[in-house]
Design an enzyme around this catalytic site. Structure first.
Site, PDB file in Angstrom:
ATOM      1  N   TYR A   1      -5.528 -23.784   7.482  1.00 17.06           N
ATOM      2  CA  TYR A   1      -5.529 -24.858   8.469  1.00 17.06           C
ATOM      3  C   TYR A   1      -4.080 -25.312   8.678  1.00 17.06           C
ATOM      4  CZ  TYR A   1     -10.534 -25.279   7.361  1.00 17.06           C
ATOM      5  OH  TYR A   1     -11.867 -25.021   7.164  1.00 17.06           O
TER       6      TYR A   1
ATOM      7  N   THR B   1      -7.590 -20.904  11.245  1.00 15.36           N
ATOM      8  CA  THR B   1      -8.768 -21.467  11.904  1.00 15.36           C
ATOM      9  C   THR B   1      -8.310 -22.363  13.047  1.00 15.36           C
ATOM     10  OG1 THR B   1     -10.127 -21.358   9.918  1.00 15.36           O
ATOM     11  CG2 THR B   1     -10.792 -22.929  11.605  1.00 15.36           C
TER      12      THR B   1
ATOM     13  N   ASP C   1     -17.593 -13.422  13.314  1.00 10.01           N
ATOM     14  CA  ASP C   1     -18.002 -14.245  12.171  1.00 10.01           C
ATOM     15  C   ASP C   1     -19.160 -15.138  12.601  1.00 10.01           C
ATOM     16  OD1 ASP C   1     -18.157 -15.608   9.786  1.00 10.01           O
ATOM     17  OD2 ASP C   1     -16.541 -16.999  10.282  1.00 10.01           O
TER      18      ASP C   1
ATOM     19  N   GLY D   1     -20.275 -14.434   5.256  1.00  7.00           N
ATOM     20  CA  GLY D   1     -20.001 -15.592   4.413  1.00  7.00           C
ATOM     21  C   GLY D   1     -21.171 -16.028   3.567  1.00  7.00           C
TER      22      GLY D   1
ATOM     23  N   ARG E   1     -20.676 -27.838  16.307  1.00 11.50           N
ATOM     24  CA  ARG E   1     -21.140 -29.207  16.109  1.00 11.50           C
ATOM     25  C   ARG E   1     -20.452 -30.155  17.089  1.00 11.50           C
ATOM     26  NH1 ARG E   1     -22.950 -33.603  15.689  1.00 11.50           N
ATOM     27  NH2 ARG E   1     -24.523 -32.539  16.871  1.00 11.50           N
TER      28      ARG E   1
ATOM     29  N   SER F   1     -10.358 -18.972   1.069  1.00 13.17           N
ATOM     30  CA  SER F   1     -10.278 -20.261   1.744  1.00 13.17           C
ATOM     31  C   SER F   1      -9.094 -21.078   1.246  1.00 13.17           C
ATOM     32  CB  SER F   1     -11.573 -21.043   1.520  1.00 13.17           C
ATOM     33  OG  SER F   1     -11.444 -22.372   1.978  1.00 13.17           O
TER      34      SER F   1
ATOM     35  N   LYS G   1      -8.883 -17.372  14.033  1.00 15.01           N
ATOM     36  CA  LYS G   1     -10.323 -17.449  13.802  1.00 15.01           C
ATOM     37  C   LYS G   1     -10.912 -18.620  14.588  1.00 15.01           C
ATOM     38  CE  LYS G   1     -13.683 -17.935  10.041  1.00 15.01           C
ATOM     39  NZ  LYS G   1     -14.302 -19.205  10.444  1.00 15.01           N
TER      40      LYS G   1
ATOM     41  N   HIS H   1     -18.025 -21.769  14.980  1.00 17.65           N
ATOM     42  CA  HIS H   1     -18.214 -22.780  13.941  1.00 17.65           C
ATOM     43  C   HIS H   1     -17.809 -24.159  14.410  1.00 17.65           C
ATOM     44  CE1 HIS H   1     -19.500 -19.653  11.502  1.00 17.65           C
ATOM     45  NE2 HIS H   1     -18.382 -19.339  10.880  1.00 17.65           N
TER      46      HIS H   1
ATOM     47  N   GLN I   1      -7.339 -17.760   4.587  1.00 13.64           N
ATOM     48  CA  GLN I   1      -7.750 -18.631   5.698  1.00 13.64           C
ATOM     49  C   GLN I   1      -6.948 -19.917   5.601  1.00 13.64           C
ATOM     50  OE1 GLN I   1      -9.755 -21.611   4.984  1.00 13.64           O
ATOM     51  NE2 GLN I   1      -9.585 -22.276   7.111  1.00 13.64           N
TER      52      GLN I   1
ATOM     53  N   GLY J   1     -23.722 -15.190  11.672  1.00 13.84           N
ATOM     54  CA  GLY J   1     -25.053 -14.678  11.928  1.00 13.84           C
ATOM     55  C   GLY J   1     -25.376 -13.330  11.343  1.00 13.84           C
TER      56      GLY J   1
END
Length: 791
Positions: free
Chosen positions: A129, A155, A277, A300, A249, A107, A222, A246, A127, A279
């Site tokens: 941003y 991401t 990615d 994860g 929300r 991350s 991702k 992800h 990963q 579940g």
């Protein structure tokens, strides 16, 4: 902790150990409870039909991802601030992943410096941003490249971290001492607040193109959910897509990841890998995802549960459990190999779907030479250290005619009339070969190998010799082939085509040791497998250049006799060394434990395509009947190539007659190769003198002979780096990762000095030095133009 038999057990134990705020943080993820519940319900609804009487006894769970073979289709998903969960945090996770050879996606918000994580092991991806301050993004990417990470995972579904209700209700802040160790900022105590301040508020496809322009690493996206976005990802150069929800929300109508997977996989096809990615909680879930179109899955939360439970050991336990359950599920479903499940549909006339072809055709081993050839043809003015060919100036066109005439004259002295000679040259000929007597004489006089002509099969190059022997020795699914940890791709590719599992044996400074091979034999037998043979190149091996010392050779022979395995000796470079060659394994063989795979490609010329097998072992049946192993090899050959071209055999036999002793005839060529080796070593030392080598991070081997040496670079020798080297600096080399049976990345490259002139070697090493300087310093040096090659 001895009762942790499922991932649910790890989850229960982790919840017991962690404080409620930390538990809520790691359990909440990036989405809300609705999206997480939808992910799990989708897997719980999914079914796989059990199959019976499939003949599958040991499914192969390995998979190919980003051009490398991984032990399982599982990668560790990025999770932030792992030192909250366990004091060793990302270090423990990296060590567990490295021990099992699976990718760990680190991350951006890791609480441990990237360099420290990299020191714990790999393979590692990052990963990422996109930050509002592009300088921060560049800073993070540069750190990842310096640490040796091999891919970026951008991401794209959350321009900022989601509103995590449980964290908001608790006003969650990071515990004291926990921080984002790789960001040039201090205030990340509230991850949500920081993301709103720091992350770019909106992203577009131009951001993907910008990121690709500032890194040499492949970029995966991702958070792809729509098939249309997957198509755009491929169009904008993404190296892979990761399906996840992800961002649920912000958009709670998003379907479960498993429901999103199929349309994305169908849209992408074979263009790039597709990962899922979200579940995954069991090995059966992994197989369901593969059946729905994934190439691999990310895991994860279960990894965090293992980390909280028992650090590195806990993470390893979770990964081992997932793989064990996956193999069990494959066995029950009758699935022998990992791969995307493509439903049988009506195919357009004249087409064959890639899923209907043998899996080896998508194996990186079979792709390596194709990629290298493509690079060579794309940049024809580059100096290529790739081909392991003999030096062409040593060949004379008239030699072909002279050799053929010499052979015909010799056959006439033996009593062959013109009718017999016409038949020998123009007809198919004996399957086992018509020049076996000539080869047996050469072996006896030049190699001190005393075998009968009946113990020899003449083959179409050494590659056919390998195929014949491997096919004969592989009796059932339990049989495996042992190979060195860096191994000639011809043998590993042949094994893959024949569905023979290969097991890499670690090499010592002087190549394979009896101790290492014996340990591998015992380990394979303990696992219910049968190691039938071990492939070895004892002299100036390809690619490492190592030569096994005489005492070590004897130990290998003793070990093979003790453990009942065969040694497959392949030594095409032994007559081309800088010093007198050591005895071959076959010449030292007193128990018939060695099958010699021979070739005249280097010692006479490769265009004849003549090789041979020396197999003086006997085959015995239950009634005590005995016959030569070569008779079995000839059966296989009769169904593969029918026979080896008689004209080529005749020319090679004539060359053997002319040579008398091949070692003497090859002395001028050996002297040339030795001179070119010394020139290459001198030029490397010129650019990287001893006082500066540690600073440069460059080192190399001196093989003492053969065609190759190995250079260690201060960065990963990836295919992307090779492309930049050829395109921007006009020099081509071969990544050593091509020769690693277990896959993975390597900072080493192989350089061949056999077919180049002194001028080319000097120019090529000069360009290689410029490439290394540009890659390590980041300086925008003006690349030497390929057209200036001979300037």
């Amino acid at each position: 902790m001895d009762t942790l038999f499922t991932l649910a057990d790890y989850e229960t134990e982790a919840r017991r150990r962690l404080s409620p705020p930390v538990w809520d943080f790691i359990d909440g993820g990036q989405g809300d409870e609705r999206s997480m519940r939808a992910n799990r319900e989708a897997f719980e609804r999914a079914t796989l039909t059990p199959r019976v009487l499939t003949g599958t006894t040991e499914p192969d769970a390995t998979t190919v991802l980003l051009g490398r073979r991984w032990p399982a289709p599982i990668a560790i998903a990025p999770t932030a601030f792992q030192t909250m969960v366990h004091p060793e945090g990302e270090l423990a996770t990296a060590r567990a992943a490295a021990a099992r050879g699976v990718p760990y996606i680190v991350s951006t918000m890791a609480s441990t410096p990237f360099a420290d994580i990299a020191a714990a092991g790999g393979p590692l991806w990052l990963q990422l941003y996109i930050f509002a301050d592009r300088g921060v993004t560049r800073h993070v990417v540069a750190q990842a490249e310096t640490a040796g990470m091999t891919a970026l995972v951008l991401t794209v579904d959350t321009p900022r971290m989601a509103r995590r209700l449980r964290d908001l209700r608790r006003s969650f802040r990071l515990p004291p001492g926990v921080q984002a160790a790789n960001l040039p900022v201090d205030d990340v105590a509230s991850p949500l607040a920081h993301s709103r301040r720091a992350f770019a508020p909106a992203l577009s496809w131009s951001d993907v193109e910008w990121l690709r322009s500032v890194t040499r690493l492949p970029v995966l996206l991702k958070g792809v959910a729509a098939a249309e976005d997957a198509e755009l990802a491929v169009r904008h150069g993404a190296a892979g897509v990761i399906v996840s929800n992800h961002g649920g929300r912000q958009f709670s109508a998003a379907p479960a990841t498993l429901d999103l997977l199929g349309p994305v996989a169908d849209q992408v096809g074979e263009a790039v890998p597709v990962l899922l990615d979200g579940g995954v909680r069991s090995g059966t879930d992994v197989l369901v995802a593969l059946d729905r179109g994934a190439d691999a899955v990310l895991v994860g939360r279960p990894v965090l549960h293992g980390l909280a439970t028992d650090g590195e050991k806990g993470v390893g336990g979770v990964l081992d459990l997932l793989k064990e359950e996956l193999v069990e599920a494959m066995l029950m479903a009758g699935v022998p190999l990992v791969g995307r499940s493509v439903a049988q549909k009506d195919r357009p006339a004249g087409t064959v779907h890639v899923s209907d072809l043998h899996g080896s055709l998508r194996d990186p081993v079979l792709e390596t030479m194709t990629f290298l050839n493509e690079v060579t043809s794309r940049y024809p003015d580059a100096v290529s250290f790739g081909p392991g060919r003999p030096y062409e100036a040593t060949f004379e066109l008239d030699d072909v005619r002279r050799h053929l005439t010499r052979y015909l004259d010799d056959r006439r002295t033996q009593g062959a009339d013109e009718t017999a000679l016409r038949r020998e040259i123009f007809q198919y000929g004996d399957t086992a070969g018509q020049i076996r007597e000539y080869v047996a004489r050469m072996l006896r006089e030049d190699e001190d190998v005393d075998v009968s002509p009946e113990s020899i099969v003449i083959t179409v190059g050494c590659q056919e010799a390998m195929l014949l022997v491997l096919r004969a020795l592989h009796a059932d699914l339990r049989d495996v082939l042992l190979v060195p940890s860096t191994c000639y791709v011809g043998i590993s590719g042949a094994a893959r085509i024949l569905d023979i599992p290969i097991v890499g044996v670690p090499e010592g400074p002087d190549g394979l040791t009896a101790t290492a091979v014996a340990a591998a034999v015992r380990a394979q037998r303990a696992a219910g497998r049968r190691p039938r043979a071990c492939y070895v190149v004892p002299d100036h091996s390809n690619p490492s250049g190592r030569t096994i010392p005489r005492a070590q050779r004897q130990q290998l022979l003793d070990m093979a006799a003790e453990h009942g395995i065969l040694l497959l000796e392949d030594s095409p470079y032994r007559l081309l060394g800088g010093t007198d060659p050591l005895p071959s394994l076959k010449s030292m063989d007193r128990h018939r434990t060695v099958i010699q795979l021979g070739s005249y490609a280097k010692s006479i010329f490769p265009g004849a395509r003549i090789g041979y097998v020396v197999a003086d072992q006997e085959v015995v049946d239950d009634k005590g009947h005995r016959w030569p192993l070569t008779a079995e090899l000839a059966k296989i050959k009769s169904m593969v190539t029918v026979n080896t071209p008689p004209l080529s055999q005749a020319v090679v036999a004539g060359a053997l007659l002319a040579a008398g002793r091949l070692s003497e005839a090859n002395k001028p060529a050996a002297a040339h190769y030795d001179a070119m080796r010394r020139i290459m070593l001198d030029r490397l030392a010129h650019h990287f003198p001893p006082a500066d080598r540690e600073t440069h991070g460059v080192s190399w081997t001196d093989p003492g002979g053969g065609f190759f040496l190995v250079v260690r670079l201060p960065f990963v020798a990836s295919e992307q780096a090779l492309t930049r080297s050829a395109r921007d600096h006009g020099v081509i080399w071969v990544p050593l990762s091509y020769f690693q049976p277990e896959g993975g990345e390597s900072p080493h490259i192989r350089l061949s000095f056999s077919c180049l002139s002194e001028e080319d070697i000097v120019t090529g090493v000069d360009r290689l030095a410029r490439f290394v300087s540009a890659e390590t310093s980041g300086a925008q040096l003006p690349a030497e133009r390929p057209t200036d090659r001979h300037a």
